[in-house]
Design a protein around this motif. Structure first.
Motif, short mmCIF file in Angstrom:
data_model
loop_
_atom_site.label_atom_id
_atom_site.label_comp_id
_atom_site.label_asym_id
_atom_site.label_seq_id
_atom_site.Cartn_x
_atom_site.Cartn_y
_atom_site.Cartn_z
N LEU A 81 -11.92 0.46 -1.84
CA LEU A 81 -12.45 -1.00 -2.55
C LEU A 81 -13.59 -0.71 -3.51
CD1 LEU A 81 -12.20 -3.07 0.80
CD2 LEU A 81 -10.54 -3.15 -1.14
N ALA A 82 -14.59 -0.06 -3.08
CA ALA A 82 -15.53 0.12 -4.02
C ALA A 82 -15.28 0.98 -5.41
CB ALA A 82 -16.46 1.20 -3.18
N ALA A 83 -14.25 1.73 -5.26
CA ALA A 83 -14.12 2.50 -6.44
C ALA A 83 -12.88 1.81 -7.17
CB ALA A 83 -13.47 4.09 -6.26
N GLY A 84 -12.09 0.97 -6.66
CA GLY A 84 -11.37 0.18 -7.26
C GLY A 84 -9.79 1.07 -7.63
N SER A 85 -9.55 2.21 -7.06
CA SER A 85 -8.57 3.00 -7.43
C SER A 85 -8.66 4.16 -6.31
CB SER A 85 -8.73 3.78 -8.94
OG SER A 85 -9.82 4.41 -8.95
N ALA A 86 -7.37 4.75 -6.38
CA ALA A 86 -6.98 5.83 -5.52
C ALA A 86 -5.95 6.49 -6.02
CB ALA A 86 -7.06 5.65 -4.00
N THR A 87 -5.69 7.70 -5.21
CA THR A 87 -4.04 8.18 -5.52
C THR A 87 -3.52 8.54 -4.20
OG1 THR A 87 -5.15 9.56 -7.35
CG2 THR A 87 -2.94 10.46 -6.31
N ILE A 88 -2.16 8.05 -4.33
CA ILE A 88 -1.24 7.91 -2.95
C ILE A 88 -0.23 8.90 -3.26
CG2 ILE A 88 0.36 6.73 -1.73
CD1 ILE A 88 -1.26 4.25 -1.73
N ASP A 96 -1.21 6.99 -9.10
CA ASP A 96 -2.44 6.50 -9.23
C ASP A 96 -2.24 4.88 -8.91
OD1 ASP A 96 -3.83 8.99 -10.03
OD2 ASP A 96 -2.99 8.61 -12.32
N VAL A 97 -3.36 4.66 -8.25
CA VAL A 97 -2.97 3.07 -7.64
C VAL A 97 -4.38 2.53 -7.85
CG1 VAL A 97 -1.31 3.36 -5.99
CG2 VAL A 97 -3.76 3.55 -5.04
N VAL A 98 -4.61 1.19 -8.14
CA VAL A 98 -5.60 0.37 -8.70
C VAL A 98 -5.45 -0.85 -8.05
CG1 VAL A 98 -5.86 1.55 -10.88
CG2 VAL A 98 -4.41 -0.64 -10.87
N ALA A 99 -6.65 -1.73 -8.53
CA ALA A 99 -6.50 -3.32 -7.70
C ALA A 99 -6.60 -3.32 -6.25
CB ALA A 99 -5.59 -3.96 -8.63
N PRO A 100 -7.28 -2.62 -5.63
CA PRO A 100 -7.02 -2.59 -4.18
C PRO A 100 -7.44 -4.18 -3.72
CG PRO A 100 -8.89 -1.42 -4.54
CD PRO A 100 -8.08 -1.60 -5.90
N GLU A 101 -6.67 -4.62 -2.69
CA GLU A 101 -7.06 -5.69 -2.26
C GLU A 101 -6.73 -6.09 -0.68
OE1 GLU A 101 -5.29 -10.20 -3.25
OE2 GLU A 101 -4.13 -8.61 -3.89
N ILE A 102 -7.43 -6.66 0.19
CA ILE A 102 -6.87 -6.92 1.60
C ILE A 102 -6.24 -8.02 1.70
CG2 ILE A 102 -8.12 -7.28 3.77
CD1 ILE A 102 -8.74 -4.44 2.79
N ILE A 103 -5.12 -7.98 2.28
CA ILE A 103 -4.23 -9.10 2.44
C ILE A 103 -3.95 -9.17 4.04
CG2 ILE A 103 -3.06 -9.09 0.09
CD1 ILE A 103 -0.89 -7.63 1.57
N ARG A 122 3.84 -5.97 16.41
CA ARG A 122 3.77 -5.54 17.92
C ARG A 122 2.62 -4.69 17.98
NH1 ARG A 122 9.44 -3.20 17.39
NH2 ARG A 122 10.65 -5.04 17.79
N LEU A 123 2.19 -3.95 16.90
CA LEU A 123 0.92 -3.29 17.10
C LEU A 123 -0.38 -4.17 16.86
CD1 LEU A 123 2.06 0.21 15.07
CD2 LEU A 123 1.75 -0.37 17.54
N GLY A 124 -0.21 -5.47 16.38
CA GLY A 124 -1.08 -6.16 16.33
C GLY A 124 -1.91 -5.86 15.10
N ILE A 125 -1.30 -5.49 14.08
CA ILE A 125 -1.89 -5.32 12.73
C ILE A 125 -1.83 -6.70 11.97
CG2 ILE A 125 -1.92 -4.01 10.76
CD1 ILE A 125 -0.60 -1.66 12.17
N ASP A 126 -3.28 -7.04 11.64
CA ASP A 126 -3.28 -8.31 10.82
C ASP A 126 -3.84 -7.91 9.45
OD1 ASP A 126 -5.91 -7.74 11.80
OD2 ASP A 126 -6.29 -9.69 12.79
N LYS A 127 -4.34 -6.89 9.00
CA LYS A 127 -5.02 -6.65 7.89
C LYS A 127 -4.32 -5.67 7.19
CE LYS A 127 -8.14 -9.67 8.05
NZ LYS A 127 -7.88 -11.01 7.51
N PHE A 128 -3.96 -5.71 5.91
CA PHE A 128 -3.45 -4.74 5.25
C PHE A 128 -4.10 -4.43 3.79
CE2 PHE A 128 -0.15 -6.47 7.95
CZ PHE A 128 0.56 -5.63 8.16
N LEU A 129 -3.77 -3.18 3.20
CA LEU A 129 -4.18 -2.83 2.07
C LEU A 129 -3.14 -2.87 1.00
CD1 LEU A 129 -6.99 -1.91 0.20
CD2 LEU A 129 -6.06 0.15 0.54
N HIS A 130 -3.45 -3.97 -0.26
CA HIS A 130 -2.15 -4.02 -1.37
C HIS A 130 -2.75 -3.16 -2.53
CE1 HIS A 130 -0.04 -5.46 -4.70
NE2 HIS A 130 0.94 -5.28 -3.90
N VAL A 131 -2.21 -2.29 -2.99
CA VAL A 131 -2.49 -1.55 -4.24
C VAL A 131 -1.28 -1.45 -5.17
CG1 VAL A 131 -4.23 0.03 -3.36
CG2 VAL A 131 -1.96 0.69 -3.12
#
Length: 135
Positions: A81-88, A96-103, A122-131
């Motif tokens: 989030l701080a960098a605004g980018s990463a590599t997956i 190369d991915v940009v525009a990270p956003e918590i959804i 089922r795992l109770g995951i309620d937050k995701f990172l969209h890039v």
């Protein structure tokens, strides 16, 4: 001790185990073709060091959705989030991915397959990172 406190303690213990034991082992396979886990490369917010973390990165139109089972406060998420980018690296390809956003789960659900949606629910995951994949 309340149920929430107990769950938080268990989740923290699992996160710590994964960070120091499971994640280093997973990095040998993550990102390869025919393997479920991907790798996200990110830069430390204050150190500037490069880090590699295994994640589940589901490809969606124009990018990826990464479930956040340990929440949004973990170091790798804060770094991205701080960098605004990463590599997956996923399924043998690197993006190369940009525009990270918590959804939230409802927003993620519209782009995930029904199988993945049910599994994350089922795992109770309620937050995701969209890039978004950089052009």
């Amino acid at each position: 001790m309340s149920d929430t406190t107990t769950m938080d303690s268990v989740r923290d213990a699992v996160r710590t185990f994964n960070k120091y034991v499971l994640n280093p082992a997973m990095l040998h396979l993550a990102g390869r073709k025919h393997w479920y886990a991907s790798v996200i490369r990110h830069t430390g917010r204050t150190s500037g060091k490069s880090y590699v973390t295994p994640v589940v990165a589901d490809p969606v139109a124009g990018g990826f959705i990464v479930p956040l089972p340990y929440g949004v406060g973990v170091d790798w998420v804060r770094n991205v989030l701080a960098a605004g980018s990463a590599t997956i690296t996923s399924a043998g390809s690197t993006y190369d991915v940009v525009a990270p956003e918590i959804i939230d789960a409802a927003s993620a659900a519209t782009t995930l397959s029904p199988r993945r949606r049910r599994g994350f629910q089922r795992l109770g995951i309620d937050k995701f990172l969209h890039v978004t994949v950089a052009k």
